[in-house]
Structures are given as structure tokens and as C-alpha cells.
Design a protein around this motif. Structure first.
Motif, PDB file in Angstrom:
ATOM      1  N   GLY A  87     -29.486  53.217  12.257  1.00 35.16           N
ATOM      2  CA  GLY A  87     -29.637  52.560  10.964  1.00 35.16           C
ATOM      3  C   GLY A  87     -28.370  52.165  10.251  1.00 35.16           C
ATOM      4  O   GLY A  87     -28.403  51.886   9.051  1.00 35.16           O
ATOM      5  N   ALA A  88     -27.248  52.062  10.972  1.00 40.39           N
ATOM      6  CA  ALA A  88     -25.992  51.694  10.311  1.00 40.39           C
ATOM      7  C   ALA A  88     -26.077  50.330   9.642  1.00 40.39           C
ATOM      8  O   ALA A  88     -25.474  50.098   8.594  1.00 40.39           O
ATOM      9  N   GLY A  89     -26.829  49.404  10.245  1.00 43.36           N
ATOM     10  CA  GLY A  89     -26.937  48.056   9.696  1.00 43.36           C
ATOM     11  C   GLY A  89     -27.603  48.001   8.339  1.00 43.36           C
ATOM     12  O   GLY A  89     -27.491  46.986   7.630  1.00 43.36           O
ATOM     13  N   MET A  90     -28.297  49.067   7.942  1.00 40.01           N
ATOM     14  CA  MET A  90     -28.903  49.086   6.614  1.00 40.01           C
ATOM     15  C   MET A  90     -27.843  49.006   5.528  1.00 40.01           C
ATOM     16  O   MET A  90     -28.126  48.600   4.405  1.00 40.01           O
ATOM     17  N   ARG A  91     -26.626  49.403   5.856  1.00 39.19           N
ATOM     18  CA  ARG A  91     -25.518  49.270   4.901  1.00 39.19           C
ATOM     19  C   ARG A  91     -25.337  47.804   4.513  1.00 39.19           C
ATOM     20  O   ARG A  91     -25.079  47.483   3.341  1.00 39.19           O
ATOM     21  N   VAL A  92     -25.470  46.911   5.467  1.00 41.43           N
ATOM     22  CA  VAL A  92     -25.341  45.476   5.214  1.00 41.43           C
ATOM     23  C   VAL A  92     -26.563  44.955   4.466  1.00 41.43           C
ATOM     24  O   VAL A  92     -26.454  44.268   3.440  1.00 41.43           O
ATOM     25  N   VAL A 102     -36.336  46.289   7.213  1.00 42.74           N
ATOM     26  CA  VAL A 102     -36.990  46.923   8.352  1.00 42.74           C
ATOM     27  C   VAL A 102     -35.971  47.063   9.471  1.00 42.74           C
ATOM     28  O   VAL A 102     -35.175  46.144   9.718  1.00 42.74           O
ATOM     29  N   GLY A 103     -35.985  48.194  10.152  1.00 45.39           N
ATOM     30  CA  GLY A 103     -35.185  48.373  11.344  1.00 45.39           C
ATOM     31  C   GLY A 103     -36.088  48.556  12.544  1.00 45.39           C
ATOM     32  O   GLY A 103     -37.133  49.195  12.448  1.00 45.39           O
ATOM     33  N   THR A 104     -35.695  47.983  13.670  1.00 43.77           N
ATOM     34  CA  THR A 104     -36.499  48.113  14.874  1.00 43.77           C
ATOM     35  C   THR A 104     -35.621  48.493  16.057  1.00 43.77           C
ATOM     36  O   THR A 104     -34.505  47.990  16.205  1.00 43.77           O
ATOM     37  N   HIS A 118     -32.299  57.064   6.150  1.00 43.49           N
ATOM     38  CA  HIS A 118     -32.703  55.977   5.243  1.00 43.49           C
ATOM     39  C   HIS A 118     -34.216  56.040   5.035  1.00 43.49           C
ATOM     40  O   HIS A 118     -34.967  55.199   5.544  1.00 43.49           O
ATOM     41  N   PRO A 119     -34.695  57.005   4.261  1.00 39.93           N
ATOM     42  CA  PRO A 119     -36.147  57.187   4.117  1.00 39.93           C
ATOM     43  C   PRO A 119     -36.841  56.049   3.383  1.00 39.93           C
ATOM     44  O   PRO A 119     -38.069  55.914   3.492  1.00 39.93           O
ATOM     45  N   ASP A 120     -36.106  55.228   2.654  1.00 41.48           N
ATOM     46  CA  ASP A 120     -36.735  54.155   1.887  1.00 41.48           C
ATOM     47  C   ASP A 120     -36.991  52.901   2.722  1.00 41.48           C
ATOM     48  O   ASP A 120     -37.722  52.008   2.280  1.00 41.48           O
ATOM     49  N   ALA A 121     -36.383  52.817   3.897  1.00 44.00           N
ATOM     50  CA  ALA A 121     -36.582  51.653   4.754  1.00 44.00           C
ATOM     51  C   ALA A 121     -37.804  51.871   5.643  1.00 44.00           C
ATOM     52  O   ALA A 121     -38.311  52.986   5.795  1.00 44.00           O
ATOM     53  N   ARG A 122     -38.254  50.790   6.251  1.00 43.27           N
ATOM     54  CA  ARG A 122     -39.360  50.869   7.208  1.00 43.27           C
ATOM     55  C   ARG A 122     -38.776  50.792   8.612  1.00 43.27           C
ATOM     56  O   ARG A 122     -37.875  49.983   8.873  1.00 43.27           O
ATOM     57  N   TRP A 123     -39.293  51.603   9.514  1.00 44.91           N
ATOM     58  CA  TRP A 123     -38.769  51.669  10.870  1.00 44.91           C
ATOM     59  C   TRP A 123     -39.894  51.432  11.867  1.00 44.91           C
ATOM     60  O   TRP A 123     -40.953  52.058  11.782  1.00 44.91           O
ATOM     61  N   VAL A 124     -39.653  50.522  12.805  1.00 41.36           N
ATOM     62  CA  VAL A 124     -40.684  50.109  13.761  1.00 41.36           C
ATOM     63  C   VAL A 124     -40.137  50.255  15.173  1.00 41.36           C
ATOM     64  O   VAL A 124     -39.069  49.705  15.490  1.00 41.36           O
ATOM     65  N   ARG A 125     -40.849  50.968  16.009  1.00 37.19           N
ATOM     66  CA  ARG A 125     -40.447  51.090  17.405  1.00 37.19           C
ATOM     67  C   ARG A 125     -40.957  49.871  18.174  1.00 37.19           C
ATOM     68  O   ARG A 125     -42.170  49.624  18.224  1.00 37.19           O
ATOM     69  N   ALA A 126     -40.035  49.114  18.739  1.00 39.91           N
ATOM     70  CA  ALA A 126     -40.412  47.899  19.454  1.00 39.91           C
ATOM     71  C   ALA A 126     -39.261  47.446  20.335  1.00 39.91           C
ATOM     72  O   ALA A 126     -38.095  47.721  20.045  1.00 39.91           O
ATOM     73  N   ASP A 127     -39.591  46.752  21.403  1.00 40.03           N
ATOM     74  CA  ASP A 127     -38.612  46.095  22.264  1.00 40.03           C
ATOM     75  C   ASP A 127     -38.182  44.804  21.584  1.00 40.03           C
ATOM     76  O   ASP A 127     -39.033  44.027  21.125  1.00 40.03           O
TER      77      ASP A 127
END
Length: 262
Positions: A87-92, A102-104, A118-127
Motif C-alpha cells: 500500500g505504499a502508493g496510497m501516499r500518492v 482502492v488498491g489491488t 491503511h484501514p480507510d482504503a478498499r483492498w481488492v485481491r485481483a490479477d
């Protein structure tokens, strides 16, 4: 020639393993060896708890330079971090996006670390080659993941990101200038790629991780073929080469159309 940043976290390879094991809190040499002998997904699941304490995480200075370059183009609405890792990109995205982000990633271990940080973001497992989004985001970013995709996989990756963006949306990622053949960095990168090719020739499953498979001209062609208009801007805060050219540029691939609300 510029190359899209590849490799975990966007760092270069020379000295990485030595530095990775120099900290008692980072991954050990044995843990890195186990990762390299695993599949990509399995390797990152194992490395995830210590990933942010390794040199493979994208440096904050790269993230901050990217955010500075994106600010004049925004503000953006919703953001997507493609191959987000921990989740480092959430900084940007937190700095340039007004909407939720959203991070995937396809590593469950990396996503678990991202959710914790980053509990406030949404995280999705996907290719990333099969993203489950259509017209949902105004900005997509990616840092340090491209070495895990072979050149033949770029069109599918770019098509998925294009579909995930709204009209006028931007796909942004850093690219670095390949060192000259007289530089030790050049030979370190070449040696790493050759070692990985040898490993993958004799062991399954493969661990796809190369530093020299994403030259920017080929990347630009594939982005254009996927429907993007491509430009670059220098990331001057990350330094210059001896000839005065920037060491890094930010690739900006824009989906056609007018952004909502503009």
C-alpha cells in the motif's frame, strides 16, 4: 533510453540483497532465497510481513515526486493503485485524489499488510491482467511491479487499466533512464535478468522478475494501442544524469474523453 520502473518497490538491483539483510528487522538472506525459489504470489505472501522494512519498497522520495508531478493535473476523484503490494502508493493517492481509493494485488499476504496500514482504503485481491473494474477511477498508479509482467502480457494489463478508468482518466507510473554500458548498474541489472532467466529455465513455477523487459518506446506503443494518449514529465527532484537529462520521468497515459466535473 527510459525504462518503465520494474521490480519490487521500484528499486534497482545492485546491492539490494546485501542491504536487505543488513537490518535485523528486514528479510534474511534465507527468506529472500525462499522467495526467489517460490512462485511470484507465494514469494510475496512469505515476504509480506517484512516487505516494508526491505529496500524493495518504493522509496518515499519517488512517491512524493510522483505526487508533485500529478498535482497540476488534478485534483482527481477516485484513485486506483495497481499491484499495490503493502500500500505504499496510497501516499500518492491520498495527496492528489478527493474520492476514495482502492488498491489491488494478487498476493493475499501483501494485501493483509496493506489493510493493516491503511484501514480507510478498499483492498481488492485481483490479477492486474483481469481487473474487475469498469469506468470506476479517475487516476491509476503503479509502482515497482512491471518486472513481474512479460512483454507479451502488457496489452492485457494496459487494456484492463484503460477499462477501469473513466473518460479522461490518467494512468501514471515512473520510468528511469537505463544506465550506460560503462556503469556498474548496467551490468548489475543485466546480470540479475540473466540469473532469473537461468532460474526459470530449470525450475517451476517460474518467478517472473526482470528489470530490462519494459523499454519505454515499446511500452508507449502498447499503451497507445490500448487507447491511451501518452506523454511524460521529468521528475526533477530525483536528480539528473551527467548530460543534464532527468534520471526519472513520469509516464502519463490518458484515456480519451473529458473528465467528469471539469
Amino acid at each position: 533510453m527510459l525504462w518503465a520502473i520494474s521490480g519490487a518497490g521500484g528499486g534497482l538491483v545492485s546491492g539490494l540483497y546485501a542491504r536487505a539483510v543488513s537490518s535485523s528487522s528486514g528479510p534474511t538472506l534465507r527468506e529472500l532465497a525462499v522467495q526467489a525459489l517460490s512462485s511470484v504470489e507465494g514469494g510475496y505472501d512469505r515476504l509480506a510481513p517484512k516487505f516494508d522494512r526491505s529496500p524493495f519498497r518504493t522509496p518515499d522520495r519517488v512517491l512524493d515526486a510522483t505526487a508533485d508531478a500529478l498535482r497540476p493535473l488534478g485534483p482527481f476523484g477516485r484513485g486506483l493503485d495497481v499491484c499495490c503490494g503493502t500500500g505504499a502508493g496510497m501516499r500518492v493517492l491520498s495527496l492528489v485524489c478527493q474520492g476514495p481509493s482502492v488498491g489491488t494485488d494478487f498476493s493475499a499476504g501483501m494485501l493483509a499488510q496493506a489493510r493493516s496500514a491503511h484501514p480507510d482504503a478498499r483492498w481488492v485481491r485481483a490479477d492486474a491482467r483481469a481487473l474487475p473494474f469498469t469506468g470506476a477511477f479517475d487516476l491509476a498508479v503503479s509502482f515497482g511491479a512491471f518486472g513481474h509482467f512479460l512483454p507479451a502480457e502488457r496489452p492485457a494489463l494496459f487494456a484492463c487499466v484503460h477499462r477501469a478508468l473513466r473518460p479522461g482518466g490518467v494512468f501514471a507510473f515512473p520510468a528511469f533512464e537505463l544506465p550506460p554500458a560503462t556503469s556498474s548498474w548496467y551490468w548489475a541489472l543485466l546480470g540479475f535478468d540473466l540469473a532469473m532467466r537461468a532460474r526459470n529455465a530449470v525450475r517451476r513455477p517460474p518467478f517472473v522478475m526482470y528489470y530490462r523487459t519494459w523499454p519505454l518506446p515499446a511500452v508507449r506503443d502498447d499503451l497507445t494501442a490500448s487507447g491511451f494518449t501518452v506523454t511524460t514529465v521529468p521528475l526533477t527532484a530525483l536528480g539528473q544524469r551527467g548530460d543534464g537529462s532527468p534520471r526519472y520521468r513520469l509516464v502519463l497515459a490518458r484515456r480519451a474523453g473529458t473528465p467528469a466535473g471539469r
